[in-house]
Design a protein around this motif. Structure first.
Motif, PDB file in Angstrom:
ATOM      1  N   GLU A  11       0.805  -1.222   0.000  1.00  0.00           N
ATOM      2  CA  GLU A  11       0.000   0.000   0.000  1.00  0.00           C
ATOM      3  C   GLU A  11       0.844   1.281   0.000  1.00  0.00           C
ATOM      4  OE1 GLU A  11      -3.917   1.531   2.327  1.00  0.00           O
ATOM      5  OE2 GLU A  11      -2.320   0.723   3.587  1.00  0.00           O
ATOM      6  N   ALA A  12       1.910   1.314   0.775  1.00  0.00           N
ATOM      7  CA  ALA A  12       2.716   2.530   0.906  1.00  0.00           C
ATOM      8  C   ALA A  12       4.019   2.477   0.110  1.00  0.00           C
ATOM      9  CB  ALA A  12       3.038   2.771   2.379  1.00  0.00           C
ATOM     10  N   TRP A  13       4.168   1.471  -0.772  1.00  0.00           N
ATOM     11  CA  TRP A  13       5.450   1.275  -1.440  1.00  0.00           C
ATOM     12  C   TRP A  13       5.288   1.140  -2.946  1.00  0.00           C
ATOM     13  CZ3 TRP A  13       8.700   2.565   2.104  1.00  0.00           C
ATOM     14  CH2 TRP A  13       8.377   2.319   3.441  1.00  0.00           C
ATOM     15  N   ASN A  14       6.310   1.569  -3.673  1.00  0.00           N
ATOM     16  CA  ASN A  14       6.309   1.478  -5.138  1.00  0.00           C
ATOM     17  C   ASN A  14       6.976   0.213  -5.642  1.00  0.00           C
ATOM     18  OD1 ASN A  14       5.088   3.990  -5.482  1.00  0.00           O
ATOM     19  ND2 ASN A  14       7.046   5.029  -5.264  1.00  0.00           N
ATOM     20  N   ARG A  15       7.802  -0.383  -4.796  1.00  0.00           N
ATOM     21  CA  ARG A  15       8.520  -1.600  -5.205  1.00  0.00           C
ATOM     22  C   ARG A  15       8.911  -2.407  -3.981  1.00  0.00           C
ATOM     23  NH1 ARG A  15      12.221  -0.210  -9.067  1.00  0.00           N
ATOM     24  NH2 ARG A  15      11.076   1.667  -9.443  1.00  0.00           N
ATOM     25  N   CYS A  16       9.201  -3.679  -4.226  1.00  0.00           N
ATOM     26  CA  CYS A  16       9.630  -4.583  -3.158  1.00  0.00           C
ATOM     27  C   CYS A  16      10.849  -5.346  -3.659  1.00  0.00           C
ATOM     28  CB  CYS A  16       8.500  -5.561  -2.818  1.00  0.00           C
ATOM     29  SG  CYS A  16       8.900  -6.706  -1.491  1.00  0.00           S
ATOM     30  N   LEU A  17      11.872  -5.423  -2.825  1.00  0.00           N
ATOM     31  CA  LEU A  17      13.091  -6.152  -3.161  1.00  0.00           C
ATOM     32  C   LEU A  17      13.255  -7.292  -2.172  1.00  0.00           C
ATOM     33  CD1 LEU A  17      15.787  -6.371  -4.771  1.00  0.00           C
ATOM     34  CD2 LEU A  17      16.796  -4.955  -2.977  1.00  0.00           C
ATOM     35  N   PHE A  18      13.236  -8.519  -2.682  1.00  0.00           N
ATOM     36  CA  PHE A  18      13.491  -9.701  -1.863  1.00  0.00           C
ATOM     37  C   PHE A  18      14.969 -10.055  -2.008  1.00  0.00           C
ATOM     38  CE2 PHE A  18       9.034 -10.057  -3.107  1.00  0.00           C
ATOM     39  CZ  PHE A  18       8.425 -10.328  -1.899  1.00  0.00           C
ATOM     40  N   VAL A  19      15.658 -10.231  -0.903  1.00  0.00           N
ATOM     41  CA  VAL A  19      17.072 -10.594  -0.904  1.00  0.00           C
ATOM     42  C   VAL A  19      17.192 -12.011  -0.377  1.00  0.00           C
ATOM     43  CG1 VAL A  19      19.371 -10.034  -0.020  1.00  0.00           C
ATOM     44  CG2 VAL A  19      17.713  -8.194  -0.451  1.00  0.00           C
ATOM     45  N   VAL A  20      17.696 -12.919  -1.211  1.00  0.00           N
ATOM     46  CA  VAL A  20      17.850 -14.330  -0.827  1.00  0.00           C
ATOM     47  C   VAL A  20      19.334 -14.623  -0.739  1.00  0.00           C
ATOM     48  CG1 VAL A  20      17.437 -16.718  -1.518  1.00  0.00           C
ATOM     49  CG2 VAL A  20      15.682 -14.977  -1.918  1.00  0.00           C
ATOM     50  N   PHE A  21      19.771 -15.059   0.449  1.00  0.00           N
ATOM     51  CA  PHE A  21      21.165 -15.455   0.628  1.00  0.00           C
ATOM     52  C   PHE A  21      21.222 -16.968   0.730  1.00  0.00           C
ATOM     53  CE2 PHE A  21      24.774 -16.574   3.390  1.00  0.00           C
ATOM     54  CZ  PHE A  21      25.785 -16.183   2.539  1.00  0.00           C
ATOM     55  N   ALA A  22      21.923 -17.591  -0.199  1.00  0.00           N
ATOM     56  CA  ALA A  22      22.135 -19.039  -0.173  1.00  0.00           C
ATOM     57  C   ALA A  22      23.509 -19.272   0.418  1.00  0.00           C
ATOM     58  CB  ALA A  22      22.036 -19.615  -1.583  1.00  0.00           C
ATOM     59  N   GLY A  23      23.544 -19.804   1.622  1.00  0.00           N
ATOM     60  CA  GLY A  23      24.804 -20.004   2.329  1.00  0.00           C
ATOM     61  C   GLY A  23      25.480 -21.308   1.972  1.00  0.00           C
ATOM     62  N   VAL A  24      26.159 -21.883   2.925  1.00  0.00           N
ATOM     63  CA  VAL A  24      26.926 -23.109   2.734  1.00  0.00           C
ATOM     64  C   VAL A  24      25.990 -24.305   2.595  1.00  0.00           C
ATOM     65  CG1 VAL A  24      28.621 -24.636   3.800  1.00  0.00           C
ATOM     66  CG2 VAL A  24      28.844 -22.160   4.033  1.00  0.00           C
ATOM     67  N   GLY A  25      26.335 -25.213   1.677  1.00  0.00           N
ATOM     68  CA  GLY A  25      25.619 -26.478   1.560  1.00  0.00           C
ATOM     69  C   GLY A  25      24.317 -26.417   0.804  1.00  0.00           C
ATOM     70  N   VAL A  26      24.078 -25.360   0.076  1.00  0.00           N
ATOM     71  CA  VAL A  26      22.854 -25.270  -0.701  1.00  0.00           C
ATOM     72  C   VAL A  26      23.087 -25.985  -2.025  1.00  0.00           C
ATOM     73  CG1 VAL A  26      21.168 -23.730  -1.738  1.00  0.00           C
ATOM     74  CG2 VAL A  26      22.278 -23.096   0.397  1.00  0.00           C
ATOM     75  N   THR A  27      22.541 -27.191  -2.152  1.00  0.00           N
ATOM     76  CA  THR A  27      22.815 -27.992  -3.340  1.00  0.00           C
ATOM     77  C   THR A  27      21.617 -28.151  -4.254  1.00  0.00           C
ATOM     78  OG1 THR A  27      22.312 -29.994  -2.102  1.00  0.00           O
ATOM     79  CG2 THR A  27      24.620 -29.314  -2.202  1.00  0.00           C
ATOM     80  N   GLY A  28      20.402 -27.960  -3.748  1.00  0.00           N
ATOM     81  CA  GLY A  28      19.210 -28.136  -4.561  1.00  0.00           C
ATOM     82  C   GLY A  28      18.813 -26.869  -5.285  1.00  0.00           C
ATOM     83  N   THR A  29      17.746 -26.958  -6.042  1.00  0.00           N
ATOM     84  CA  THR A  29      17.212 -25.801  -6.742  1.00  0.00           C
ATOM     85  C   THR A  29      15.711 -25.696  -6.482  1.00  0.00           C
ATOM     86  OG1 THR A  29      16.816 -27.094  -8.749  1.00  0.00           O
ATOM     87  CG2 THR A  29      18.921 -25.944  -8.587  1.00  0.00           C
ATOM     88  N   SER A  30      15.198 -24.509  -6.606  1.00  0.00           N
ATOM     89  CA  SER A  30      13.767 -24.243  -6.472  1.00  0.00           C
ATOM     90  C   SER A  30      13.393 -23.213  -7.516  1.00  0.00           C
ATOM     91  CB  SER A  30      13.437 -23.664  -5.093  1.00  0.00           C
ATOM     92  OG  SER A  30      13.624 -24.607  -4.083  1.00  0.00           O
ATOM     93  N   THR A  31      12.138 -23.227  -7.928  1.00  0.00           N
ATOM     94  CA  THR A  31      11.641 -22.194  -8.823  1.00  0.00           C
ATOM     95  C   THR A  31      11.185 -21.018  -7.973  1.00  0.00           C
ATOM     96  OG1 THR A  31      10.894 -23.827 -10.435  1.00  0.00           O
ATOM     97  CG2 THR A  31       9.946 -21.618 -10.595  1.00  0.00           C
ATOM     98  N   PHE A  32      11.746 -19.855  -8.240  1.00  0.00           N
ATOM     99  CA  PHE A  32      11.370 -18.648  -7.515  1.00  0.00           C
ATOM    100  C   PHE A  32      10.362 -17.871  -8.348  1.00  0.00           C
ATOM    101  CE2 PHE A  32      15.200 -19.777  -5.352  1.00  0.00           C
ATOM    102  CZ  PHE A  32      15.036 -19.315  -4.062  1.00  0.00           C
ATOM    103  N   THR A  33       9.197 -17.623  -7.772  1.00  0.00           N
ATOM    104  CA  THR A  33       8.183 -16.802  -8.411  1.00  0.00           C
ATOM    105  C   THR A  33       7.811 -15.669  -7.462  1.00  0.00           C
ATOM    106  OG1 THR A  33       6.405 -18.197  -7.560  1.00  0.00           O
ATOM    107  CG2 THR A  33       7.174 -18.671  -9.786  1.00  0.00           C
ATOM    108  N   VAL A  34       7.342 -14.590  -8.026  1.00  0.00           N
ATOM    109  CA  VAL A  34       6.805 -13.477  -7.247  1.00  0.00           C
ATOM    110  C   VAL A  34       5.302 -13.507  -7.469  1.00  0.00           C
ATOM    111  CG1 VAL A  34       6.744 -10.980  -6.968  1.00  0.00           C
ATOM    112  CG2 VAL A  34       8.912 -12.121  -7.425  1.00  0.00           C
ATOM    113  N   GLU A  35       4.553 -13.486  -6.379  1.00  0.00           N
ATOM    114  CA  GLU A  35       3.101 -13.589  -6.478  1.00  0.00           C
ATOM    115  C   GLU A  35       2.396 -12.366  -5.909  1.00  0.00           C
ATOM    116  OE1 GLU A  35       2.351 -18.356  -6.143  1.00  0.00           O
ATOM    117  OE2 GLU A  35       2.568 -17.246  -4.260  1.00  0.00           O
ATOM    118  N   ALA A  36       1.478 -11.822  -6.674  1.00  0.00           N
ATOM    119  CA  ALA A  36       0.562 -10.809  -6.165  1.00  0.00           C
ATOM    120  C   ALA A  36      -0.444 -11.556  -5.298  1.00  0.00           C
ATOM    121  CB  ALA A  36      -0.135 -10.105  -7.317  1.00  0.00           C
TER     122      ALA A  36
END
Length: 124
Positions: A34-59
């Motif tokens: 409501e009060a914002w023009n944009r949203c930034l999601f920050v994802v940090f993948a640390g040690v041992g991240v071996t798999g994958t996922s589909t990242f989607t942004v949903e309204a």
């Protein structure tokens, strides 16, 4: 208002950084735009991240959310140090980053992208 960046931005915790954070279907908290023009999601993948996922942004229609609709967004990867990758337009279908450790992925959506759905909330 101060010139400090942390006073001009609104931060919200989305996902806890646990070893299996991306296992299965995982969603961030729902953010009210409501009060914002944009949203930034920050994802940090640390040690041992071996798999994958589909990242989607949903309204989302509310904070539950009762109804969602995937939207297009922009992303950028930082794989080493402060070397930023290109900003890439992503379709509503989402993006699957390569498996690996120690990287930051930024997902940004503008409030205008939510307008087609008529929803005022967003999640990753």
């Amino acid at each position: 208002m101060s010139s400090l960046l942390m006073e001009r931005l609104h931060f919200v915790k989305g996902l806890d950084p646990v070893a299996d954070a991306f296992a299965g279907t995982v969603s961030s908290d729902v953010i009210n735009m409501e009060a914002w023009n944009r949203c930034l999601f920050v994802v940090f993948a640390g040690v041992g991240v071996t798999g994958t996922s589909t990242f989607t942004v949903e309204a989302c229609d509310d904070v539950t959310p009762t109804t969602t609709s995937a939207v297009a967004y922009q992303s950028r990867m930082i794989l080493t140090g402060d070397t930023e990758g290109a900003i890439t337009a992503r379709a509503a279908a989402g993006f699957i980053p390569t498996a690996g450790s120690s990287k930051i992925i930024l997902y940004e959506v503008e409030a205008d992208a939510l307008l087609a759905s008529g929803y005022g909330f967003v999640r990753l």
